[in-house]
Design a protein around this motif. Structure first.
Motif, PDB file in Angstrom:
ATOM      1  N   VAL A  30       0.720  -1.151  -0.030  1.00 36.54           N
ATOM      2  CA  VAL A  30       0.086  -0.054   0.016  1.00 36.54           C
ATOM      3  C   VAL A  30       0.912   1.224  -0.063  1.00 36.54           C
ATOM      4  O   VAL A  30       1.987   1.128  -0.064  1.00 36.54           O
ATOM      5  N   ARG A  31       0.233   2.464  -0.135  1.00 34.81           N
ATOM      6  CA  ARG A  31       0.989   3.723   0.284  1.00 34.81           C
ATOM      7  C   ARG A  31       0.259   4.287   1.418  1.00 34.81           C
ATOM      8  O   ARG A  31      -0.879   4.105   1.603  1.00 34.81           O
ATOM      9  N   ILE A  32       1.190   4.806   2.025  1.00 30.08           N
ATOM     10  CA  ILE A  32       0.751   5.648   3.479  1.00 30.08           C
ATOM     11  C   ILE A  32       1.208   6.965   3.186  1.00 30.08           C
ATOM     12  O   ILE A  32       2.332   7.484   2.832  1.00 30.08           O
ATOM     13  N   ASP A  33       0.165   8.024   3.558  1.00 29.87           N
ATOM     14  CA  ASP A  33       0.260   9.419   3.508  1.00 29.87           C
ATOM     15  C   ASP A  33       0.360  10.045   4.892  1.00 29.87           C
ATOM     16  O   ASP A  33      -0.812   9.638   5.452  1.00 29.87           O
ATOM     17  N   LEU A  34       1.448  10.700   5.166  1.00 34.98           N
ATOM     18  CA  LEU A  34       1.160  11.392   6.567  1.00 34.98           C
ATOM     19  C   LEU A  34       0.854  12.739   6.397  1.00 34.98           C
ATOM     20  O   LEU A  34       1.270  13.493   5.418  1.00 34.98           O
ATOM     21  N   GLN A  35       0.001  13.550   7.460  1.00 36.79           N
ATOM     22  CA  GLN A  35      -0.386  14.744   7.182  1.00 36.79           C
ATOM     23  C   GLN A  35       0.417  15.658   8.295  1.00 36.79           C
ATOM     24  O   GLN A  35       0.026  15.495   9.599  1.00 36.79           O
ATOM     25  N   SER A  36       1.353  16.475   7.952  1.00 37.20           N
ATOM     26  CA  SER A  36       2.352  17.025   8.637  1.00 37.20           C
ATOM     27  C   SER A  36       1.480  17.996   9.741  1.00 37.20           C
ATOM     28  O   SER A  36       1.936  18.354  11.000  1.00 37.20           O
ATOM     29  N   GLN A  37       0.365  18.430   9.246  1.00 39.42           N
ATOM     30  CA  GLN A  37      -0.355  19.530  10.325  1.00 39.42           C
ATOM     31  C   GLN A  37      -0.886  18.748  11.463  1.00 39.42           C
ATOM     32  O   GLN A  37      -1.379  19.128  12.628  1.00 39.42           O
ATOM     33  N   LYS A  38      -1.020  17.215  11.326  1.00 39.84           N
ATOM     34  CA  LYS A  38      -1.366  16.381  12.692  1.00 39.84           C
ATOM     35  C   LYS A  38      -0.438  15.933  13.450  1.00 39.84           C
ATOM     36  O   LYS A  38      -0.710  15.029  14.272  1.00 39.84           O
ATOM     37  N   LYS A  98      -3.070   9.154  18.258  1.00 41.03           N
ATOM     38  CA  LYS A  98      -3.073  10.264  17.586  1.00 41.03           C
ATOM     39  C   LYS A  98      -3.124  10.031  16.067  1.00 41.03           C
ATOM     40  O   LYS A  98      -2.142   9.335  15.414  1.00 41.03           O
ATOM     41  N   VAL A  99      -4.262  10.226  15.321  1.00 39.79           N
ATOM     42  CA  VAL A  99      -4.205   9.871  13.760  1.00 39.79           C
ATOM     43  C   VAL A  99      -3.111  11.042  13.245  1.00 39.79           C
ATOM     44  O   VAL A  99      -3.616  12.319  13.228  1.00 39.79           O
ATOM     45  N   ILE A 100      -2.390  10.329  12.360  1.00 38.61           N
ATOM     46  CA  ILE A 100      -1.525  11.314  11.738  1.00 38.61           C
ATOM     47  C   ILE A 100      -1.426  10.998  10.012  1.00 38.61           C
ATOM     48  O   ILE A 100      -0.665  11.609   9.415  1.00 38.61           O
ATOM     49  N   GLY A 101      -2.231   9.947   9.542  1.00 39.14           N
ATOM     50  CA  GLY A 101      -2.381   9.814   8.244  1.00 39.14           C
ATOM     51  C   GLY A 101      -3.231   8.844   7.914  1.00 39.14           C
ATOM     52  O   GLY A 101      -4.203   8.381   8.421  1.00 39.14           O
ATOM     53  N   GLU A 102      -3.169   8.436   6.627  1.00 43.65           N
ATOM     54  CA  GLU A 102      -4.261   7.326   6.075  1.00 43.65           C
ATOM     55  C   GLU A 102      -3.372   6.408   5.059  1.00 43.65           C
ATOM     56  O   GLU A 102      -2.380   6.601   4.731  1.00 43.65           O
ATOM     57  N   VAL A 103      -4.084   5.295   5.143  1.00 43.96           N
ATOM     58  CA  VAL A 103      -3.362   4.270   3.985  1.00 43.96           C
ATOM     59  C   VAL A 103      -4.199   4.349   2.689  1.00 43.96           C
ATOM     60  O   VAL A 103      -5.334   4.225   2.732  1.00 43.96           O
ATOM     61  N   LEU A 104      -3.062   4.387   1.513  1.00 43.42           N
ATOM     62  CA  LEU A 104      -4.168   4.541   0.128  1.00 43.42           C
ATOM     63  C   LEU A 104      -3.696   3.334  -0.640  1.00 43.42           C
ATOM     64  O   LEU A 104      -2.663   2.587  -0.318  1.00 43.42           O
ATOM     65  N   ASN A 105      -4.294   3.346  -1.737  1.00 44.48           N
ATOM     66  CA  ASN A 105      -3.813   2.358  -2.608  1.00 44.48           C
ATOM     67  C   ASN A 105      -2.392   2.833  -3.253  1.00 44.48           C
ATOM     68  O   ASN A 105      -1.982   3.790  -3.296  1.00 44.48           O
ATOM     69  N   THR A 151       4.484   8.975   1.787  1.00 45.33           N
ATOM     70  CA  THR A 151       4.820  10.327   1.653  1.00 45.33           C
ATOM     71  C   THR A 151       4.213  11.152   2.451  1.00 45.33           C
ATOM     72  O   THR A 151       3.475  10.713   3.572  1.00 45.33           O
ATOM     73  N   VAL A 152       4.528  12.615   2.586  1.00 47.19           N
ATOM     74  CA  VAL A 152       4.134  13.602   3.462  1.00 47.19           C
ATOM     75  C   VAL A 152       3.405  14.491   3.060  1.00 47.19           C
ATOM     76  O   VAL A 152       4.108  15.151   2.023  1.00 47.19           O
ATOM     77  N   ASP A 153       2.028  14.566   3.257  1.00 48.52           N
ATOM     78  CA  ASP A 153       1.374  15.895   2.496  1.00 48.52           C
ATOM     79  C   ASP A 153       1.180  15.556   0.956  1.00 48.52           C
ATOM     80  O   ASP A 153       1.392  16.539   0.287  1.00 48.52           O
ATOM     81  N   GLY A 154       1.284  14.254   0.621  1.00 49.26           N
ATOM     82  CA  GLY A 154       1.201  13.982  -0.869  1.00 49.26           C
ATOM     83  C   GLY A 154       2.621  13.929  -1.616  1.00 49.26           C
ATOM     84  O   GLY A 154       2.784  13.642  -2.670  1.00 49.26           O
ATOM     85  N   ALA A 155       3.575  14.204  -0.971  1.00 45.43           N
ATOM     86  CA  ALA A 155       5.081  14.395  -1.373  1.00 45.43           C
ATOM     87  C   ALA A 155       6.168  13.548  -0.949  1.00 45.43           C
ATOM     88  O   ALA A 155       6.085  13.176   0.270  1.00 45.43           O
ATOM     89  N   PRO A 156       6.981  13.326  -1.692  1.00 45.83           N
ATOM     90  CA  PRO A 156       8.196  12.374  -1.276  1.00 45.83           C
ATOM     91  C   PRO A 156       8.902  13.004  -0.126  1.00 45.83           C
ATOM     92  O   PRO A 156       8.815  13.979   0.010  1.00 45.83           O
TER      93      PRO A 156
END
Length: 322
Positions: free
Chosen positions: A232-240, A286-293, A301-306
């Protein structure tokens, strides 16, 4: 205690070390026999091992022997918890030079013992050998208590990524020590003695975690193991992701973006896991991201970027003590 390890001799050293130990109900036979006997009611044993080498993983001018003992136990016991298991015991392999003060070895054992007590485990045996470089090898055991192990391979698209424990504190403490300082003390102590949330691992398994690991090599690097194993891909959201104000101050003083420590710094041994989106998580998570296809992008990725600012690699070019 006066004298050196060499003056005590192998069996004298073993007597001194084992005399400092405590036990738990899971230990049926402890140190002193050919092997220990630890109960395994689940009929499965979770096992992990790690090695700390002086000059590579610790420095005696930065950490006391007690610190090294706590750290050596913690990083192994955290691996057990990250499988969703309860730690039960550790075994120690110790290599020391003959001229090492005997008090260093006994204080190391005190640290191992005390960290085990935090996790509900015990030191049940091991071996000591003469060598030129201090090497601390620990094998940890655990009990699943009739639960299924939580591996790295179960994350599913749509899952949330959540973390509990400290992130970046050890790396910030390392930066402080590297510059010759000993404060802010909380961060230096986090580097010397990590505090894994041991109970969070089995608790996460009970909540339905689909994949889990401890953060030993850096958040992005360790989530990369989950992403690769789960395809899978995992995307982290820095603001969280929290960056404590004092860590930001250290970053300003060092000229480092503190987010780099949070995302790439290892050895905090926080627990990070993926959960189905409908799971109600306790406040400590603390939720910090999501699992994607999966996609053509890097697996994390972090905020959608490498994110390319690394993580710990034992065979990399970075020779700084961790």
């Amino acid at each position: 205690m006066k004298g050196t390890v060499g003056e005590l001799g192998e069996f004298g050293l073993i007597r001194e070390l084992t005399s400092r130990l405590t036990s738990t109900p899971a230990v049926r036979i402890g140190p002193g026999d050919d092997a220990a006997v630890v109960t395994a009611p689940d009929r499965r044993v979770v096992a992990s091992t790690d090695v700390l080498l002086e000059g590579r993983h610790f420095r005696r001018d930065w950490s006391t022997a007690y610190d090294v003992g706590r750290k050596a136990a913690a990083q192994n016991l955290a691996d057990i918890a990250a499988m969703g298991a309860v730690p039960t015991a550790i075994l120690l392999g110790l290599v020391v030079p003959a001229e090492l003060p005997a008090t260093w070895a006994t204080e190391l054992m005190d640290g191992l013992r005390d960290e085990c007590q935090v996790a509900g485990a015990a030191v049940v045996g091991g071996d000591v050998v003469r060598g030129e470089v201090i090497t601390v090898a620990v094998t940890a055991l655990g009990d699943l208590r009739n639960a299924e192990p939580v591996t790295r391979s179960g994350a599913q698209p749509g899952d949330v990524v959540a973390v509990t424990g400290w992130l970046g504190w050890s790396a910030a403490g390392h930066a402080v020590l590297t510059r010759g300082f000993r404060s802010p003390r909380a961060f230096v102590e986090a580097h010397r003695r990590p505090e894994p949330p041991y109970h969070a691992g089995p608790a996460a398994a009970g909540l339905g975690a689909t994949a889990m690991t401890d953060v030993s090599d850096g958040l992005v690097a360790d989530l990369g193991h989950i992403a690769e194993a789960s395809k899978v891909r995992i995307d982290l959201q820095s603001q969280k992701i929290d960056v404590p104000s004092q860590m930001a101050d250290i970053g300003t003083a060092c000229g480092v973006d503190p987010l780099q420590w949070v995302l790439s710094g290892g050895e905090d041994h926080a627990i990070v896991a993926t959960f189905p989106p409908d799971v109600k998580l306790p406040a400590r998570w603390k939720v910090i991201g999501e699992v994607l296809n999966p996609s053509a992008l890097p697996q994390v990725t972090v905020d959608g970027a490498p994110w390319t600012k690394g993580g710990w690699d034992h065979f990399g070019d970075d020779d700084v003590v961790g």
